[in-house]
Design an enzyme around this catalytic site. Sequence first.
Site, mmCIF file in Angstrom:
data_model
loop_
_atom_site.group_PDB
_atom_site.id
_atom_site.type_symbol
_atom_site.label_atom_id
_atom_site.label_comp_id
_atom_site.label_asym_id
_atom_site.label_seq_id
_atom_site.Cartn_x
_atom_site.Cartn_y
_atom_site.Cartn_z
ATOM 1 N N LYS A 138 33.067 -45.698 -29.662
ATOM 2 C CA LYS A 138 32.585 -47.073 -29.540
ATOM 3 C C LYS A 138 33.740 -48.070 -29.617
ATOM 4 C CE LYS A 138 29.272 -50.378 -31.452
ATOM 5 N NZ LYS A 138 28.043 -50.560 -32.244
ATOM 6 N N HIS A 275 21.429 -17.033 3.300
ATOM 7 C CA HIS A 275 20.887 -18.383 3.296
ATOM 8 C C HIS A 275 19.598 -18.472 2.479
ATOM 9 C CE1 HIS A 275 23.226 -19.191 7.277
ATOM 10 N NE2 HIS A 275 24.013 -19.039 6.232
#
Length: 515
Positions: A138, A275
């Site tokens: 922070k 595929h």
Amino acid sequence: MVTVKRALISVSDKDGIVDFAKELRSLGVDIISTGGTYRLLKENGVEVTEVAEVTGFPEMLDGRVKTLDPHIHGGILARRDVKEHMDAIASKGISPIDMVVVNLYPFKQTVLKDENDLENIVENIDIGGPSMIRAAAKNYKSVAVITNPSQYEAVLAQMKDGGLTEDLLSRLMAEAFVATAEYDSMIANQMNKRFGTLFPASFPIPGEKVMDLRYGENPNQAAAFYKDPFTKGPTVAKMEQLHGKELSYNNILDMDKALDIAMDFEKPTAVIMKHTNPCGLASADDIYDAFVTAYAVDPLSAFGCIICINRPCDIRVAQEIAKYFVEVVVAPSFEDDAYELLCKKKNIRLMRTNCAIGPSERVREFKMKKVQGGMLVQTDEDVPIDPKNLKVVTNRAPTEEEVHSLLFAWKLAKHVTSNSVVYVKGERAVGIGAGQMSRVDSAKIATMKANEPTEGCVMASDAFFPFRDGVDEAAKAGVTAIIQPGGSIRDQEVIDAANEHGMAMVFTGCRVFRH
């Protein structure tokens, strides 16, 4: 630029920490530390102050409370550019902390070691560590937050060059929040499995990066591969690559599908994948026969395929594979002579699961698909089909031999992208019709793709027949028996068609549609 004058070090992963601390001291950085880290640094001659001396309060509750103190968090969170902040900590005798070096308790490792030891798992939920990381992140413009030993080198290089840049501090901040988010997601994931609901209000997904990929489905797309650290059983993420160029995004998708299919079969089985759809599948008494038969199903489509076998790859199988252009071979292991032979092919990838492949090894997980702005999550339930529970709906019941083939065909159909229709003889695929918008077209394609006569085949359909035309096409191909879920408003029309053609038809009562 940030000049580091004071650093707090508290790490579980102590790899490289002694050398890093010595470098910090050589740059004039004061170090404070906790518990085991403090003792390690002290033993190695690093000048270090224990946190208890800073807080004026000893560790308590078996180490659960060490750094949860204003002398620590005030020193981390005070904004250097806000006079009131600096005056406030000064009035309380709190000195700024410019660097936080923290990595967290080994929660993941504890779960993997013994997932049933809940008490130890809970004790390895870090509290102070995430709090310090978040505080430092922070206040990243003033405080460097280091959460991984891989960051030490870059930090030291900049410190020796005059100070830490905002660019590096910003990247460290982002990586810090990734570290705490992943840590919390692992905890939430594990606790929800034990005590939560099937689908919680927010769905935590722990993911560890395995590798960057050359590109995604296409070269213009960037891609990376992540793994779930808690997944069990054979998985693509846990495979060991023995040979070949790096994996592609599409390789990984096809490997996963091929492995998924192979896991359904006890007997020696070979899967030929192209595929995301199988173009060959066969089971036999040995893996050589299974492979030769599977590859022969559709050798044209098999060009550039992914192969998965559920037995070790021996020299006979390797000699057959070496005849073809193959992208990837997945196997539990590779015998030495088979490995040496396949390694002569420069680009083929050899992937070893290092464990058996079969139904007893499968672990069911959630299936997830990302959609625009959201994610779909579903269970990966499998409904085992008991031959005794098949519902015969035609005048003729299937023979014992047909039932055996129908069940094999059903296992195949559930892995073929819908609409799927497959033809099978014995324990081998003959024709596979995949991915069509109409089921009758899938039936036509299954006939068209067959590399041998379809007379005497059985058929499986992953969902019900909406019209009788799919059955009529099967009859033209010489199909003798059909397995399908049933449930269409035109079931009777479909059954009548089967009876007209002298076919046997059974309903499973469950759909195995895959989108």
